[in-house]
Design a protein around this motif. Structure first.
Motif, PDB file in Angstrom:
ATOM      1  N   PHE A  31       0.857  -1.181   0.000  1.00  0.00           N
ATOM      2  CA  PHE A  31       0.000   0.000   0.000  1.00  0.00           C
ATOM      3  C   PHE A  31       0.894   1.231   0.000  1.00  0.00           C
ATOM      4  O   PHE A  31       1.909   1.267   0.696  1.00  0.00           O
ATOM      5  CB  PHE A  31      -0.894   0.041   1.243  1.00  0.00           C
ATOM      6  N   VAL A  32       0.490   2.238  -0.757  1.00  0.00           N
ATOM      7  CA  VAL A  32       1.201   3.516  -0.797  1.00  0.00           C
ATOM      8  C   VAL A  32       0.339   4.557  -0.092  1.00  0.00           C
ATOM      9  O   VAL A  32      -0.856   4.693  -0.385  1.00  0.00           O
ATOM     10  CB  VAL A  32       1.470   3.962  -2.249  1.00  0.00           C
ATOM     11  N   GLU A  33       0.943   5.283   0.840  1.00  0.00           N
ATOM     12  CA  GLU A  33       0.254   6.365   1.526  1.00  0.00           C
ATOM     13  C   GLU A  33       0.690   7.690   0.916  1.00  0.00           C
ATOM     14  O   GLU A  33       1.852   8.070   1.001  1.00  0.00           O
ATOM     15  CB  GLU A  33       0.572   6.350   3.018  1.00  0.00           C
ATOM     16  N   LEU A  70       4.987   3.781   2.823  1.00  0.00           N
ATOM     17  CA  LEU A  70       4.628   2.436   2.373  1.00  0.00           C
ATOM     18  C   LEU A  70       4.161   1.571   3.536  1.00  0.00           C
ATOM     19  O   LEU A  70       4.626   1.701   4.668  1.00  0.00           O
ATOM     20  CB  LEU A  70       5.827   1.736   1.730  1.00  0.00           C
ATOM     21  N   LEU A  71       3.254   0.634   3.197  1.00  0.00           N
ATOM     22  CA  LEU A  71       2.864  -0.476   4.061  1.00  0.00           C
ATOM     23  C   LEU A  71       3.033  -1.760   3.264  1.00  0.00           C
ATOM     24  O   LEU A  71       2.798  -1.768   2.047  1.00  0.00           O
ATOM     25  CB  LEU A  71       1.378  -0.406   4.414  1.00  0.00           C
ATOM     26  N   VAL A  72       3.393  -2.850   3.933  1.00  0.00           N
ATOM     27  CA  VAL A  72       3.284  -4.159   3.304  1.00  0.00           C
ATOM     28  C   VAL A  72       2.380  -5.015   4.167  1.00  0.00           C
ATOM     29  O   VAL A  72       2.338  -4.875   5.400  1.00  0.00           O
ATOM     30  CB  VAL A  72       4.654  -4.827   3.089  1.00  0.00           C
ATOM     31  N   THR A  73       1.621  -5.905   3.534  1.00  0.00           N
ATOM     32  CA  THR A  73       0.642  -6.726   4.237  1.00  0.00           C
ATOM     33  C   THR A  73       0.794  -8.184   3.841  1.00  0.00           C
ATOM     34  O   THR A  73       1.110  -8.498   2.695  1.00  0.00           O
ATOM     35  CB  THR A  73      -0.796  -6.272   3.921  1.00  0.00           C
ATOM     36  N   SER A 113      -0.224 -12.555   5.467  1.00  0.00           N
ATOM     37  CA  SER A 113      -0.964 -13.351   6.442  1.00  0.00           C
ATOM     38  C   SER A 113      -0.189 -13.630   7.715  1.00  0.00           C
ATOM     39  O   SER A 113      -0.798 -13.936   8.737  1.00  0.00           O
ATOM     40  CB  SER A 113      -1.403 -14.675   5.811  1.00  0.00           C
ATOM     41  N   VAL A 114       1.141 -13.565   7.684  1.00  0.00           N
ATOM     42  CA  VAL A 114       1.928 -13.754   8.893  1.00  0.00           C
ATOM     43  C   VAL A 114       2.474 -12.417   9.395  1.00  0.00           C
ATOM     44  O   VAL A 114       2.485 -12.139  10.589  1.00  0.00           O
ATOM     45  CB  VAL A 114       3.075 -14.758   8.667  1.00  0.00           C
ATOM     46  N   ARG A 115       2.896 -11.538   8.472  1.00  0.00           N
ATOM     47  CA  ARG A 115       3.403 -10.231   8.897  1.00  0.00           C
ATOM     48  C   ARG A 115       2.272  -9.276   9.246  1.00  0.00           C
ATOM     49  O   ARG A 115       2.505  -8.235   9.859  1.00  0.00           O
ATOM     50  CB  ARG A 115       4.307  -9.632   7.829  1.00  0.00           C
ATOM     51  N   ASN A 116       1.034  -9.588   8.873  1.00  0.00           N
ATOM     52  CA  ASN A 116      -0.122  -8.707   9.094  1.00  0.00           C
ATOM     53  C   ASN A 116       0.060  -7.394   8.338  1.00  0.00           C
ATOM     54  O   ASN A 116       0.320  -7.405   7.151  1.00  0.00           O
ATOM     55  CB  ASN A 116      -0.378  -8.496  10.593  1.00  0.00           C
ATOM     56  N   VAL A 117      -0.044  -6.253   9.014  1.00  0.00           N
ATOM     57  CA  VAL A 117       0.091  -4.938   8.378  1.00  0.00           C
ATOM     58  C   VAL A 117       1.300  -4.253   9.001  1.00  0.00           C
ATOM     59  O   VAL A 117       1.303  -3.966  10.195  1.00  0.00           O
ATOM     60  CB  VAL A 117      -1.179  -4.089   8.584  1.00  0.00           C
ATOM     61  N   THR A 118       2.340  -4.021   8.213  1.00  0.00           N
ATOM     62  CA  THR A 118       3.570  -3.453   8.776  1.00  0.00           C
ATOM     63  C   THR A 118       4.032  -2.249   7.976  1.00  0.00           C
ATOM     64  O   THR A 118       4.198  -2.322   6.757  1.00  0.00           O
ATOM     65  CB  THR A 118       4.703  -4.504   8.820  1.00  0.00           C
ATOM     66  N   PRO A 119       4.265  -1.123   8.642  1.00  0.00           N
ATOM     67  CA  PRO A 119       4.833   0.038   7.965  1.00  0.00           C
ATOM     68  C   PRO A 119       6.264  -0.238   7.516  1.00  0.00           C
ATOM     69  O   PRO A 119       7.029  -0.929   8.192  1.00  0.00           O
ATOM     70  CB  PRO A 119       4.795   1.128   9.037  1.00  0.00           C
ATOM     71  N   VAL A 120       6.622   0.299   6.372  1.00  0.00           N
ATOM     72  CA  VAL A 120       7.988   0.189   5.857  1.00  0.00           C
ATOM     73  C   VAL A 120       8.807   1.347   6.421  1.00  0.00           C
ATOM     74  O   VAL A 120       8.419   2.506   6.303  1.00  0.00           O
ATOM     75  CB  VAL A 120       8.000   0.209   4.316  1.00  0.00           C
ATOM     76  N   VAL A 138      13.225   5.516   5.987  1.00  0.00           N
ATOM     77  CA  VAL A 138      12.045   6.295   5.608  1.00  0.00           C
ATOM     78  C   VAL A 138      11.066   6.271   6.779  1.00  0.00           C
ATOM     79  O   VAL A 138      11.103   5.364   7.613  1.00  0.00           O
ATOM     80  CB  VAL A 138      11.382   5.740   4.331  1.00  0.00           C
ATOM     81  N   ALA A 139      10.202   7.258   6.820  1.00  0.00           N
ATOM     82  CA  ALA A 139       9.263   7.373   7.936  1.00  0.00           C
ATOM     83  C   ALA A 139       8.009   6.551   7.678  1.00  0.00           C
ATOM     84  O   ALA A 139       7.531   6.464   6.543  1.00  0.00           O
ATOM     85  CB  ALA A 139       8.890   8.836   8.156  1.00  0.00           C
ATOM     86  N   ALA A 140       7.493   5.954   8.740  1.00  0.00           N
ATOM     87  CA  ALA A 140       6.170   5.346   8.658  1.00  0.00           C
ATOM     88  C   ALA A 140       5.126   6.449   8.573  1.00  0.00           C
ATOM     89  O   ALA A 140       5.251   7.491   9.221  1.00  0.00           O
ATOM     90  CB  ALA A 140       5.912   4.477   9.888  1.00  0.00           C
TER      91      ALA A 140
END
Length: 284
Positions: free
Chosen positions: A182-184, A241-244, A246-253, A261-263
């Motif tokens: 995901f891109v914020e 950025l976020l990556v998602t 099934s094991v990492r769930n939702v994690t900010p890059v 880089v900032a979350a």
């Protein structure tokens, strides 16, 4: 804890050979799989994962897995695995076959396994030099033909990252080797559309649903909206950025191509929302 493994009807010693040497999943990667997180001894979002497993099987031309059989196997494995289980994998192959690409009609092998897993709170990613083919015969299917992902992830790990991000053949941002992205930017979270060739991730799907339900500005991008070059905006601090998964769930890059880089604030809200909703609904 070592892995707990069930193969074709029974729990087996993971160190003992229990799958035939001519299994098509081994010889040509002819199979599909799902990976679920484990929460309080239960497979998270199992119904959605089994639905996608059936879609992937249909996409490969395999018979639909026996859902009741798989559910029973999942229960056996998680009871035997105990509280340390964090990752569950369901694999279905085309079973014993010839050494070529042709299949044996009606054959099938089913494997369910559980093991511990690492929980990421943040992620470090790199841009992959390889691309995802959005026009591939298996685009969007979760198949055991995973060599491209293995090579790309190894490239990322060599550079101190835990995930690699791939473009597709027309230069759009697509996905990671085992995660959606995901891109914020512009006050919203946007994820590449399925037409980009990315997998229809279960965590991606739930974040879109749960985010919309709670007023989080999150949506699927229009085709062509997210060029791979949007990652330049992340390193420049104009996007996040976020990556998602099934094991990492939702994690900010927090690191991209070796650059800190900032979350983003929306990403942090999304991570909190997902943890909260996941605790409330084990099979949403």
């Amino acid at each position: 804890m070592t892995a707990t493994v069930w193969v074709d009807g029974r729990l087996v010693d993971p160190e003992v050979a229990t799958i035939g040497a001519l299994d098509h999943g081994l010889t040509v990667g002819d199979g599909v799989f799902e990976t679920c997180g484990v929460q309080d001894g239960q497979a998270f979002a199992l119904t959605r994962h089994l639905r996608r497993l059936a879609r992937s099987a249909a996409g490969l031309g395999l018979d639909a897995p026996d859902e009741a059989l798989v559910r029973d196997a999942v229960g056996q494995v998680l009871r035997a695995a105990g509280p340390d289980a964090a990752r569950l994998r369901i694999t279905v192959t085309a079973g014993r076959g010839p050494l070529g690409s042709g299949r044996t009609p009606g054959a099938q092998t089913v494997v369910v396994a559980a093991s511990p897993g690492l929980h990421h709170l943040t992620s470090s990613v790199v841009r992959s030099p390889w691309v995802r083919n959005e026009r591939s015969a298996v685009a969007g299917l979760k198949t055991t033909s995973y060599a491209e992902n293995v090579v790309a992830l190894a490239h990322a790990v060599e550079r101190g990252a835990d995930e690699a991000l791939l473009a597709n053949t027309v230069g759009e941002l697509c996905e990671g080797t085992g995660a959606n992205v995901f891109v914020e930017r512009g006050g919203e979270l946007v994820t590449p559309p399925l037409s980009s060739g990315c997998l229809a991730g279960i965590t991606r799907e739930l974040l879109l649903e749960w985010g919309a339900a709670e007023g989080l500005p999150v949506r699927e991008a229009d085709p062509g909206e997210l060029a791979f070059s949007v990652l330049d905006d992340v390193t420049a601090g104009r996007a996040h950025l976020l990556v998602t998964g099934s094991v990492r769930n939702v994690t900010p890059v927090v690191r991209l191509d070796g650059v800190d880089v900032a979350a983003g604030p929306l990403g942090e809200r999304a991570a909190e929302l997902f943890v909260r909703r996941r605790a409330q609904h084990v099979d949403p």
